[in-house]
Write a protein that holds these residues in place. Structure first.
Motif, PDB file in Angstrom:
ATOM      1  N   VAL A  86       0.838  -1.206   0.000  1.00 31.57           N
ATOM      2  CA  VAL A  86       0.000   0.000   0.000  1.00 31.57           C
ATOM      3  C   VAL A  86       0.870   1.252   0.000  1.00 31.57           C
ATOM      4  N   ALA A  87       1.935   1.252   0.809  1.00 32.94           N
ATOM      5  CA  ALA A  87       2.832   2.416   0.856  1.00 32.94           C
ATOM      6  C   ALA A  87       3.518   2.614  -0.492  1.00 32.94           C
ATOM      7  N   ALA A  93       8.858   5.062   0.003  1.00 32.16           N
ATOM      8  CA  ALA A  93       8.176   3.991   0.734  1.00 32.16           C
ATOM      9  C   ALA A  93       9.082   3.430   1.825  1.00 32.16           C
ATOM     10  N   ALA A  94      10.367   3.279   1.515  1.00 33.71           N
ATOM     11  CA  ALA A  94      11.320   2.772   2.512  1.00 33.71           C
ATOM     12  C   ALA A  94      11.456   3.739   3.678  1.00 33.71           C
ATOM     13  N   GLU A  95      11.472   5.041   3.383  1.00 33.91           N
ATOM     14  CA  GLU A  95      11.570   6.041   4.451  1.00 33.91           C
ATOM     15  C   GLU A  95      10.361   5.967   5.377  1.00 33.91           C
ATOM     16  N   THR A 124      14.865  -0.326   4.169  1.00 32.19           N
ATOM     17  CA  THR A 124      15.712  -0.029   3.015  1.00 32.19           C
ATOM     18  C   THR A 124      14.994  -0.313   1.712  1.00 32.19           C
ATOM     19  N   GLN A 125      15.488   0.279   0.631  1.00 32.25           N
ATOM     20  CA  GLN A 125      14.891   0.016  -0.671  1.00 32.25           C
ATOM     21  C   GLN A 125      14.992  -1.457  -1.077  1.00 32.25           C
ATOM     22  N   PRO A 126      16.147  -2.123  -0.834  1.00 32.13           N
ATOM     23  CA  PRO A 126      16.204  -3.554  -1.154  1.00 32.13           C
ATOM     24  C   PRO A 126      15.161  -4.369  -0.408  1.00 32.13           C
ATOM     25  N   ALA A 127      14.882  -3.991   0.846  1.00 28.28           N
ATOM     26  CA  ALA A 127      13.859  -4.716   1.616  1.00 28.28           C
ATOM     27  C   ALA A 127      12.491  -4.549   0.974  1.00 28.28           C
TER      28      ALA A 127
END
Length: 315
Positions: free
Chosen positions: A19-20, A30-32, A37-40
């Motif tokens: 959703v984020a 979205a990661a922030e 993290t972006q990879p996650a």
């Protein structure tokens, strides 16, 4: 995060991530928001797409959009998360319920799908709640509810009585399955073909057995050899070992199908789907039972959203 770490039902974290990401249309933002993290974020998206077996987002350069399937998933996830947050707020206002005991009964098909997340979420909401869980067949569960041994049961038939309330938690697709030792996955089997094979099913007078009999009687044929067991685990093992074929909820044999231990049988006549019916005594511990029922509905919906919609769905 591997798929085995995720379990059979999709997590709230996965839904929140999707959703984020759909809202921001940007992996970094979205990661922030989710403090990761972006990879996650990428790993979670890939896992969700693998779970559904289709692409949910188009990414071309900086362009970012949802597929039609992604739009459906987004709407479902938003609804589930809204219900989840609402339930959390309500439950936080009734923390005194956690000191009580709730007695839940369920059939194998529920215990192997969304029962574990239900127990986990109830313990999370009520840390001191004592849960007594019994896995039994539908007949014994209804008899136990009538005797006052259970507060809530999940079976194939509803409990009938003035103080009982029932609802359809979800519907499970049934599929004929068998070992590659004895079936040809490319062949289309007729009712007569199946009737000539050993059949493995649940005991006589149980709802699944009652579904088996008309399947053959409609064609005026009967199974030549029938083996019954009250254990889903035993039935699956008998199927794997090649002792016969059986009609079983598809979601309960996802792993076996993926590993090739079992194959779905192509049939000329489909087996009817199996509803999972929740029943409870509205006269006992009304508030606690209502909370358990609400959480069960949510967990069933989350489970249905995490699997192929042809395997399980809401009524």
């Amino acid at each position: 995060m591997s798929k085995s770490d995720r379990g059979s039902a999709m997590r709230i974290l996965d839904m929140t991530t999707f959703v984020a990401l759909a809202r921001h249309r940007h992996f970094g933002r979205a990661a922030e928001e989710l403090h990761t993290t972006q990879p996650a974020i990428s790993i979670r998206l890939a896992a969700i797409e693998q779970e559904f077996g289709c692409k949910l987002m188009h990414r071309t350069g900086r362009a970012f959009s949802l597929t039609s399937e992604g739009e459906r998933v987004l709407a479902t996830f938003r609804s589930i998360l809204a219900n989840y947050e609402g339930l959390k707020r309500e439950l936080s206002d009734h923390s005194d319920l956690g000191a009580k005991v709730v007695r839940i009964g369920a059939i194998d098909s529920v215990s192997s799908t969304w029962m574990t997340p239900l127990v986990e979420d109830l313990h999370s909401a009520f840390p001191t709640l004592k849960i007594e869980l019994t896995i039994e067949g539908t007949k014994h569960l209804i008899e136990g509810l009538n005797r006052g041994e259970f507060d809530v049961i999940f079976a194939v038939d509803p409990a009938i009585g003035d103080s009982f309330r029932s609802f359809t938690a979800c519907v499970l697709q049934m599929t004929w399955a068998g070992s590659p030792k004895i079936i040809d996955p490319d062949r289309i089997y007729t009712v007569d073909d199946l009737a000539g094979m050993p059949i493995i099913t649940f005991p006589k007078d149980t709802p699944p057995y009652r579904m088996i009999a008309p399947y053959f009687q409609d064609e005026q044929v009967l199974a030549s050899k029938l083996t019954s067991s009250n254990s889903l685990y035993s039935i699956v093992n008998l199927l794997i070992d090649g002792f016969g074929v059986g009609a079983i909820p598809t979601v309960t044999i996802k792993r076996e199908l993926k590993l090739g231990l079992l194959h779905q049988i192509n049939v000329s006549k489909r087996f009817p789907a199996m509803p999972i019916i929740g029943s409870y005594n509205s006269a006992s511990e009304v508030e606690l039972v209502r909370r358990v029922v609400e959480q069960a509905r949510l967990n069933a919906a989350r489970f249905c959203a995490s699997v192929d919609p042809n395997m399980a769905w809401l009524n």
